[in-house]
Design an enzyme around this catalytic site. Structure first.
Site, PDB file in Angstrom:
ATOM      1  N   CYS A  53      25.484   1.596  33.529  1.00 19.08           N
ATOM      2  CA  CYS A  53      24.438   1.904  34.518  1.00 19.08           C
ATOM      3  C   CYS A  53      23.065   1.491  34.007  1.00 19.08           C
ATOM      4  CB  CYS A  53      24.385   3.410  34.777  1.00 19.08           C
ATOM      5  SG  CYS A  53      25.894   4.083  35.477  1.00 19.08           S
ATOM      6  N   TYR A  93      28.112  20.107  36.195  1.00 14.01           N
ATOM      7  CA  TYR A  93      27.262  20.128  35.011  1.00 14.01           C
ATOM      8  C   TYR A  93      25.769  19.950  35.302  1.00 14.01           C
ATOM      9  CZ  TYR A  93      27.652  15.183  35.826  1.00 14.01           C
ATOM     10  OH  TYR A  93      27.621  13.964  36.426  1.00 14.01           O
TER      11      TYR A  93
END
Ligand code: 5RP
Ligand code: CA
Ligand code: CA
Ligand code: ZN
Ligand code: ZN
Length: 226
Positions: A53, A93
């Protein structure tokens, strides 16, 4: 340690960053997008193995005009109802996903090769570095094979993901605020690589390993001293 990490990043080297025990519990390989080469992409593929990414600062994302994927889905859900049902409001998370759009540089062929992904990421960094944000659509197409991540404004002050840690590191190193990150996976178990094994990898490959708390602390200190 943080100073050493910044020196490595300025040299175009990879730094390993573990986020936190109460978050993803992942170690990402991170480097400056402006220096990425096909050789780096090969290392990320073979030795990290997660999703490659490109984190972009909130400021650059704003100038490029790129939305969060969640915003695109929300608008598109008026026509495609399933997109509303798919809303990522229950990530285990964190509160919010950093995912934005995927892109390829227009000079790439498929977009997935090491050469193509390095070109896409490096050219995005150079576009931002040169303040040519308004030419984004001229040089890139979407969808593509590099996932952009949009950092929260204020980086680690407002969200403590690898996205923001990458950009905080770029800022502290005085580099263009576009980065590359990829999660380190365990080839044997298929799970995330353990912190112990990530540290061993760092030692074996002479790379700096940072705990997310070190990045956050250094960034907070820099802000406080300004
Ligand atoms: C994209 C991810 C990675 O965890 C990456 O580190 C960015 O996410 P975050 O900012 O949430 O840590 O999910 O592959
Ligand atoms: Ca994530
Ligand atoms: Ca394809
Ligand atoms: Zn992460
Ligand atoms: Zn992840």
């Amino acid at each position: 340690m943080i100073e050493e990490a910044l020196r490595s990043l300025r040299k175009g080297e990879i730094v390993l960053v573990f986020d936190a025990a109460n978050r993803e519990r992942e170690t990402d390989m991170i480097l400056a997008a402006e220096f990425v080469t096909p050789e780096h992409i090969k290392i990320l593929r073979n030795d990290a193995g997660g999703l490659i990414c490109a984190p972009v600062s909130a400021e650059n994302a704003e100038k490029l005009g790129i939305p969060f994927m969640t915003d695109i889905m929300q608008v598109a859900s008026k026509k495609y109802k399933v997109l509303k049902r798919l809303s990522p409001h229950d990530i285990p998370y964190d509160e919010k996903s950093a995912f934005s759009i995927t892109i390829n540089h227009r000079k790439t062929f498929t977009g997935i090769t090491d050469n193509d992904r390095a070109l896409t990421i490096r050219e995005l960094a150079l576009l931002c570095k040169n303040g040519q944000h308004e030419r984004f659509g001229e040089f890139f197409r979407s969808p593509g094979h590099v996932t952009l991540l949009r950092a929260a404004p204020g980086h680690v002050i407002n969200r403590k993901g690898h996205t923001e840690m990458s950009i905080a590191l770029m800022e502290m190193a005085g580099l263009t605020k576009v980065a590359v990150c990829c999660e380190m996976m365990d080839n044997k178990s298929g799970n995330s690589l353990s912190t112990r094994d990530a540290q061993l990898y760092a030692e074996e490959h002479d790379l700096i390993f940072l705990d997310g708390s070190q990045v956050i602390k250094a960034y907070e200190e820099m802000i406080a001293s300004m």
